[in-house]
Design a protein around this motif. Structure first.
Motif, PDB file in Angstrom:
ATOM      1  N   PRO A 380       0.281  -1.169   0.067  1.00 40.39           N
ATOM      2  CA  PRO A 380       0.048   0.273  -0.074  1.00 40.39           C
ATOM      3  C   PRO A 380       0.759   1.186   0.517  1.00 40.39           C
ATOM      4  CG  PRO A 380      -0.273  -1.074   1.591  1.00 40.39           C
ATOM      5  CD  PRO A 380       1.040  -1.941   1.334  1.00 40.39           C
ATOM      6  N   SER A 381      -0.275   2.382  -0.050  1.00 36.93           N
ATOM      7  CA  SER A 381       1.189   3.834  -0.683  1.00 36.93           C
ATOM      8  C   SER A 381       1.107   4.553   0.699  1.00 36.93           C
ATOM      9  CB  SER A 381       0.442   4.617  -1.641  1.00 36.93           C
ATOM     10  OG  SER A 381      -0.756   4.933  -1.117  1.00 36.93           O
ATOM     11  N   ALA A 382       0.337   4.270   1.450  1.00 33.78           N
ATOM     12  CA  ALA A 382       0.142   4.702   2.958  1.00 33.78           C
ATOM     13  C   ALA A 382       0.706   3.504   4.120  1.00 33.78           C
ATOM     14  CB  ALA A 382      -1.108   5.654   3.279  1.00 33.78           C
ATOM     15  N   VAL A 383       0.964   4.166   5.382  1.00 39.75           N
ATOM     16  CA  VAL A 383       1.285   2.817   5.940  1.00 39.75           C
ATOM     17  C   VAL A 383       0.901   3.058   7.248  1.00 39.75           C
ATOM     18  CG1 VAL A 383       2.545   1.026   7.507  1.00 39.75           C
ATOM     19  CG2 VAL A 383       3.533   2.269   4.866  1.00 39.75           C
ATOM     20  N   ASP A 384      -0.103   2.845   8.579  1.00 38.68           N
ATOM     21  CA  ASP A 384      -0.549   3.584   9.583  1.00 38.68           C
ATOM     22  C   ASP A 384      -0.054   2.708  10.396  1.00 38.68           C
ATOM     23  OD1 ASP A 384      -2.340   5.170   9.118  1.00 38.68           O
ATOM     24  OD2 ASP A 384      -4.202   3.720   8.707  1.00 38.68           O
ATOM     25  N   VAL A 385       0.867   3.928  11.110  1.00 36.28           N
ATOM     26  CA  VAL A 385       1.886   2.346  12.442  1.00 36.28           C
ATOM     27  C   VAL A 385       1.818   3.650  13.606  1.00 36.28           C
ATOM     28  CG1 VAL A 385       4.470   3.533  13.337  1.00 36.28           C
ATOM     29  CG2 VAL A 385       3.877   2.955  10.729  1.00 36.28           C
ATOM     30  N   TYR A 386       1.492   2.416  14.816  1.00 37.60           N
ATOM     31  CA  TYR A 386       1.540   2.857  15.971  1.00 37.60           C
ATOM     32  C   TYR A 386       2.786   2.247  16.435  1.00 37.60           C
ATOM     33  CZ  TYR A 386      -2.858   2.788  14.627  1.00 37.60           C
ATOM     34  OH  TYR A 386      -4.447   3.232  14.062  1.00 37.60           O
ATOM     35  N   ARG A 427      -4.754  -2.063  23.535  1.00 35.26           N
ATOM     36  CA  ARG A 427      -5.330  -0.143  22.409  1.00 35.26           C
ATOM     37  C   ARG A 427      -5.266  -0.832  20.802  1.00 35.26           C
ATOM     38  NH1 ARG A 427      -4.167   3.404  26.384  1.00 35.26           N
ATOM     39  NH2 ARG A 427      -3.131   4.510  25.074  1.00 35.26           N
ATOM     40  N   VAL A 428      -3.917  -1.086  21.041  1.00 32.66           N
ATOM     41  CA  VAL A 428      -4.139  -1.032  19.421  1.00 32.66           C
ATOM     42  C   VAL A 428      -4.269  -2.671  18.976  1.00 32.66           C
ATOM     43  CG1 VAL A 428      -2.076  -1.754  17.250  1.00 32.66           C
ATOM     44  CG2 VAL A 428      -1.791  -0.030  19.170  1.00 32.66           C
ATOM     45  N   ILE A 429      -4.479  -3.406  18.949  1.00 30.54           N
ATOM     46  CA  ILE A 429      -4.829  -4.589  19.663  1.00 30.54           C
ATOM     47  C   ILE A 429      -6.230  -5.087  18.866  1.00 30.54           C
ATOM     48  CG2 ILE A 429      -5.919  -7.287  19.295  1.00 30.54           C
ATOM     49  CD1 ILE A 429      -3.209  -7.508  21.422  1.00 30.54           C
ATOM     50  N   ALA A 430      -7.054  -3.555  19.739  1.00 30.49           N
ATOM     51  CA  ALA A 430      -8.271  -3.575  19.850  1.00 30.49           C
ATOM     52  C   ALA A 430      -9.412  -2.539  18.486  1.00 30.49           C
ATOM     53  CB  ALA A 430      -9.155  -2.568  21.393  1.00 30.49           C
ATOM     54  N   GLU A 431      -8.110  -1.733  18.409  1.00 23.35           N
ATOM     55  CA  GLU A 431      -8.304  -0.085  17.453  1.00 23.35           C
ATOM     56  C   GLU A 431      -8.233   0.015  15.917  1.00 23.35           C
ATOM     57  OE1 GLU A 431      -8.557   2.411  19.785  1.00 23.35           O
ATOM     58  OE2 GLU A 431      -9.800   1.683  21.725  1.00 23.35           O
ATOM     59  N   ALA A 432      -7.125  -0.982  16.069  1.00 26.81           N
ATOM     60  CA  ALA A 432      -6.115  -0.544  14.906  1.00 26.81           C
ATOM     61  C   ALA A 432      -6.253  -1.587  13.749  1.00 26.81           C
ATOM     62  CB  ALA A 432      -3.998  -0.936  15.003  1.00 26.81           C
ATOM     63  N   TYR A 451       2.281 -10.460  20.567  1.00 28.61           N
ATOM     64  CA  TYR A 451       2.516  -9.841  18.988  1.00 28.61           C
ATOM     65  C   TYR A 451       1.626 -10.923  18.681  1.00 28.61           C
ATOM     66  CZ  TYR A 451       6.966  -8.246  19.659  1.00 28.61           C
ATOM     67  OH  TYR A 451       8.530  -6.936  19.924  1.00 28.61           O
ATOM     68  N   VAL A 452       1.687 -11.972  19.215  1.00 27.26           N
ATOM     69  CA  VAL A 452       0.408 -13.456  18.905  1.00 27.26           C
ATOM     70  C   VAL A 452      -0.506 -12.256  18.581  1.00 27.26           C
ATOM     71  CG1 VAL A 452      -0.445 -15.919  18.625  1.00 27.26           C
ATOM     72  CG2 VAL A 452       2.128 -15.102  18.997  1.00 27.26           C
ATOM     73  N   SER A 453      -1.057 -11.830  19.196  1.00 25.11           N
ATOM     74  CA  SER A 453      -2.772 -11.344  19.218  1.00 25.11           C
ATOM     75  C   SER A 453      -2.728 -10.536  18.138  1.00 25.11           C
ATOM     76  CB  SER A 453      -3.201 -10.612  20.387  1.00 25.11           C
ATOM     77  OG  SER A 453      -3.021 -11.726  22.070  1.00 25.11           O
ATOM     78  N   LEU A 454      -1.926  -9.747  18.207  1.00 23.49           N
ATOM     79  CA  LEU A 454      -1.494  -8.285  16.702  1.00 23.49           C
ATOM     80  C   LEU A 454      -1.054  -9.501  15.900  1.00 23.49           C
ATOM     81  CD1 LEU A 454       1.386  -6.160  19.028  1.00 23.49           C
ATOM     82  CD2 LEU A 454      -0.932  -5.132  18.431  1.00 23.49           C
ATOM     83  N   LEU A 455      -0.686 -10.172  15.546  1.00 22.24           N
ATOM     84  CA  LEU A 455      -0.769 -10.609  14.051  1.00 22.24           C
ATOM     85  C   LEU A 455      -1.831 -11.165  13.905  1.00 22.24           C
ATOM     86  CD1 LEU A 455       2.601 -12.194  14.773  1.00 22.24           C
ATOM     87  CD2 LEU A 455       2.032 -10.251  13.198  1.00 22.24           C
ATOM     88  N   ASN A 456      -2.952 -12.239  14.860  1.00 20.97           N
ATOM     89  CA  ASN A 456      -4.043 -12.177  14.703  1.00 20.97           C
ATOM     90  C   ASN A 456      -4.895 -11.276  14.001  1.00 20.97           C
ATOM     91  OD1 ASN A 456      -2.854 -15.460  15.118  1.00 20.97           O
ATOM     92  ND2 ASN A 456      -3.853 -15.149  16.707  1.00 20.97           N
ATOM     93  N   ALA A 457      -4.974 -10.469  14.466  1.00 22.14           N
ATOM     94  CA  ALA A 457      -6.256  -9.380  14.117  1.00 22.14           C
ATOM     95  C   ALA A 457      -5.056  -8.326  13.041  1.00 22.14           C
ATOM     96  CB  ALA A 457      -5.604  -8.348  15.270  1.00 22.14           C
ATOM     97  N   GLY A 458      -4.676  -9.244  12.175  1.00 26.89           N
ATOM     98  CA  GLY A 458      -3.658  -8.974  10.568  1.00 26.89           C
ATOM     99  C   GLY A 458      -3.266  -7.580  10.932  1.00 26.89           C
ATOM    100  N   ILE A 459      -2.817  -7.049  12.532  1.00 27.72           N
ATOM    101  CA  ILE A 459      -1.633  -6.464  12.270  1.00 27.72           C
ATOM    102  C   ILE A 459      -0.039  -6.698  12.455  1.00 27.72           C
ATOM    103  CG2 ILE A 459      -0.607  -3.883  14.142  1.00 27.72           C
ATOM    104  CD1 ILE A 459      -3.903  -4.976  14.893  1.00 27.72           C
ATOM    105  N   ASN A 460       0.309  -5.893  11.383  1.00 24.24           N
ATOM    106  CA  ASN A 460       2.414  -6.175  11.100  1.00 24.24           C
ATOM    107  C   ASN A 460       2.803  -5.895  12.237  1.00 24.24           C
ATOM    108  OD1 ASN A 460       2.326  -6.744   8.183  1.00 24.24           O
ATOM    109  ND2 ASN A 460       1.522  -5.512   7.799  1.00 24.24           N
TER     110      ASN A 460
END
Ligand code: ASP
Ligand code: MG
Length: 704
Positions: A380-386, A427-432, A451-460
């Motif tokens: 993607p051309s824009a990346v959202d970063v937390y 919060r990131v897991i829930a909202e990003a 980390y695994v929860s983040l990845l399972n939520a589709g977050i890099n």
């Protein structure tokens, strides 16, 4: 023996047939060949239609046959001249006469039996293969046409393999002088003696039967697409060829709507261990798809998307090899559909796939959405970063992002939030949003548990926190697998050597790690800084230097953590694992820089003991100077058959001479030396520390 099967479009015109001739002749240079062919494209459909019309008493069935005869005549006229042409036309017309008589005999017969309908369909393959055999003969090849009706036997429903195999074997063995056998696909004879078919698309199956019967070395299915593709290329232009599949996943794909391979084809090939190679007649150099025994995969690998209709609805099927995490995969697929505005009406799973039902009207969009999610790694051309961790690295990162770093690579990095709050990650897991990036710039010991929860939520995830990867190997492997399963990235290049391209150099060249001899690294910046800065002639004592470094924030809070080799240990674990060695902390033999008593006392006592040892240090330095040697704190793994992992892992002080790259470092430089069996050592050296460097490396990981 090689068995080559050609589909309808490969024999649809004289031009295409000449490609077939080239391919078969090349194959027959070093082996015997059985050529199985379909009817010319559209032929079977026409035969079915003419049978239907005939039973309704509609005599236009005969004009359909006339047109079909015309198509065959045209091909013959392009391929042959003179007497040969006359002879081939005559042969074909005899077949057409028979066909005409059959169709005429059922004109108006509404109760025409299924067997009769089947018989009409058998003519297409006879016609196409007669043309092919005649052409090889005209070219002077040792060719023989085999009548598949006399070889392939069904019991009315399924093929009787034993009889069929014996028939085929005998037919081939009785012709020792023949190099090219040509046989019609699709057709057979039932136990009543009536000609019949193996079902629509059945020529592939015929080819597998001939291959199994003759224990062929090679079974090639030549078609008009470059192998089995990740999805239908007519619907999704990003579809690509699947180079390699297991029999099981290919079967699953064929059974769930992929048209390129007829599902029953797989079983005979699998039972005899013959690989199936699917190739494109119009691009013979393309390797296509190979279906073979790949052993059991431990990790799920997605193969492709197929679809089939189920009444009013359409089922979209995601096929995988290896164990599927069903709940997670369905969640991921349903979300991808939802993002595309599509509702999954129902879901289920089978051994090698998950299936999602959607409305027929959105079939194409659904295939495209799932293909995008599981097979297209579009950047993607824009990346959202937390960002977690608002310390020195986090602040550098914040400045870089504000200054537009990253836009150089054509990417906009948007810093959504940055925080040192411990609850931030939840919060990131829930909202990003999915596909955003979580950046870990903390020093937290336990944040990796999220980390695994983040990845399972589709977050890099991009992490500069090396504590997260020096965890027990099973947990490390679980994080890696979660990333793979979710199609997310988990990057942590800055955890060793900061912005130096160390981990990527290792992972990029591993995979064939049998040839890795050793990795040696001087990667502990703090220690480097002090050791290389100390020469025994300083105004500052070693104790003083260390204390200054501690005050400047260059060491851990208790600098003994560094002297103990803890930090080096973490880095060594990461290095080894990146090279495919499942190293655990217990495997590493660590020799701290100082004797034990220095570590079992208060910090204050430690410094006084150190100060008291200064004369010894000075003496030692002088000795080393005389020898032209230096001390370096080296972490290494080295091939060793006696060690649990196949590599001996050590961290200790080493004396190095001027011939060693470790001799020539200063300040916060890091050096790593990778030795492999077949090439000269790879040496990477450069600045290995600093918040700016870490932030640069993190940005690289985000936009890579
Ligand atoms: N000609 C048959 C069909 O169209 C068989 C085949 O092409 O494999 O179904
Ligand atoms: Mg076919």
């Amino acid at each position: 023996m090689k068995v080559l099967k050609f589909g309808g479009s490969s024999v649809a015109s004289a031009t295409n047939i000449s490609r077939v001739l080239d391919i078969v002749e090349a194959a027959s240079n070093d082996d015997k060949v059985i050529l199985i062919s379909s009817a010319i494209s559209g032929c079977t459909d026409t035969l079915i239609e003419s049978g239907r019309l005939a039973s309704l008493g509609d005599s236009s069935c005969l004009s359909l046959l006339e047109a079909l005869c015309g198509r065959h005549d045209a091909i013959v006229k392009r391929l042959f001249t003179g007497d040969e042409r006359k002879a081939v036309l005559e042969e074909l017309h005899t077949v057409f006469d028979e066909l005409n008589a059959l169709v005429t005999s059922i004109l108006g017969d509404k109760s025409i039996s299924d067997a009769r309908k089947q018989e009409i369909q058998t003519y297409g393959e006879i016609l196409s293969t007669k043309i092919l055999a005649a052409k090889f003969l005209a070219e002077g090849c040792k060719v023989k046409w085999l009548d598949s009706r006399d070889l392939v036997r069904t019991d009315g429903i399924k093929v009787e393999e034993t009889i069929t195999y014996t028939n085929i074997r005998k037919a081939v063995e009785s012709e020792p002088g023949t190099v090219i056998f040509v046989a019609p696909g699709f057709i057979a004879r039932d136990s009543q003696g009536c000609p019949t078919t193996l079902g629509r698309g059945g020529s592939d199956y015929s080819a597998a039967l001939f291959a199994a019967a003759t224990s062929a070395d090679s079974l090639q299915i030549w078609t008009d697409v470059p192998g089995i593709m990740t999805t239908n290329p007519k619907t999704v232009s990003a579809a690509r060829t699947i180079p390699q599949m297991s029999y099981e996943s290919a079967l699953c794909m064929a059974e769930h709507g992929a048209k390129v391979l007829y599902a029953p084809t797989v079983a005979p090939a699998m039972a005899s261990g013959i690989a199936i190679n699917i190739k494109n007649t119009f691009d013979p150099a393309n390797p296509g798809t190979t279906i073979e025994n790949l052993g059991k995969r431990k990790i799920c690998e997605w193969m492709g998307v197929s679809n089939f209709s189920s009444g009013e609805d359409e089922c979209i099927c995601l096929v995988a090899d290896g164990p599927i995490d069903v709940d997670l995969s369905l969640k991921r697929a349903v979300t991808a559909l939802k993002d595309a505005g599509i509702v999954a009406i129902d879901t289920c799973s089978e051994n090698h796939c998950i299936i999602l039902k959607v409305r027929k009207a959105v079939e194409k969009q659904a295939c495209a959405a799932l293909h995008r999610e599981f097979f297209e790694f579009a950047k993607p051309s824009a990346v959202d970063v937390y960002v977690a961790g608002h310390g020195s690295v986090g602040r550098s990162l914040e400045r870089f992002i504000a200054a537009g770093t990253g836009t150089r690579a054509g990417k906009e990095i948007r810093l959504c939030s940055i925080s040192s709050d411990r609850q931030f990650v939840d919060r990131v897991i829930a909202e990003a949003p999915r596909r955003s990036v979580f950046v870990d710039c903390t020093n937290s010991e336990d944040i990796y548990r999220k980390y695994v929860s983040l990845l399972n939520a589709g977050i890099n995830i991009v992490s500069s926190n090396r504590r997260s990867f020096a965890v027990p190997y099973v947990e490390y492997a679980a994080m890696k697998q979660a990333a793979l399963r979710n199609g997310c990235f988990l990057r942590y290049n800055t955890t060793v050597g900061t912005a130096l391209p160390i981990l990527e150099s290792i992972s990029g060249s591993s995979g064939y790690n049998d040839d890795l001899i050793s990795i040696e690294a001087v990667v502990s910046c703090t220690l480097n800084h002090i050791i290389t800065g100390y020469d025994g002639a300083n105004t500052d004592s070693f104790a003083k230097l260390l204390q200054k470094a501690q005050i400047a924030g260059l060491t851990e809070q208790d600098p003994r953590t560094d002297l103990e080799g803890k930090d080096a240990l973490r880095k060594l674990l990461i290095l080894a694992r990146e090279a495919g060695v499942p190293l655990e902390a217990e495997d590493v033999e660590v020799t701290p820089m100082l004797p034990e008593e220095f570590f079992n006392c208060s910090l204050e006592d430690f410094y006084s003991m150190l100060e008291a040892s200064e004369p010894d240090f000075i003496k030692r330095e002088a000795e080393l100077d005389a020898l032209d040697k230096r001390q370096r704190f080296v972490a290494s793994i080295r091939r060793d058959a006696k060690s649990r992992t196949g590599y001996k892992a050590e961290i200790k002080m080493q004396l190095v001479g001027t011939d060693n790259p470790f001799y020539w470092i200063s300040g916060t430089e890091n050096v790593i030396v990778i030795k492999k069996e077949f090439s000269a050592p790879l040496v990477i050296k450069g600045a290995g520390e600093g918040a700016r460097e870490a932030a640069t490396g993190v940005i690289n990981d985000i936009i890579r």
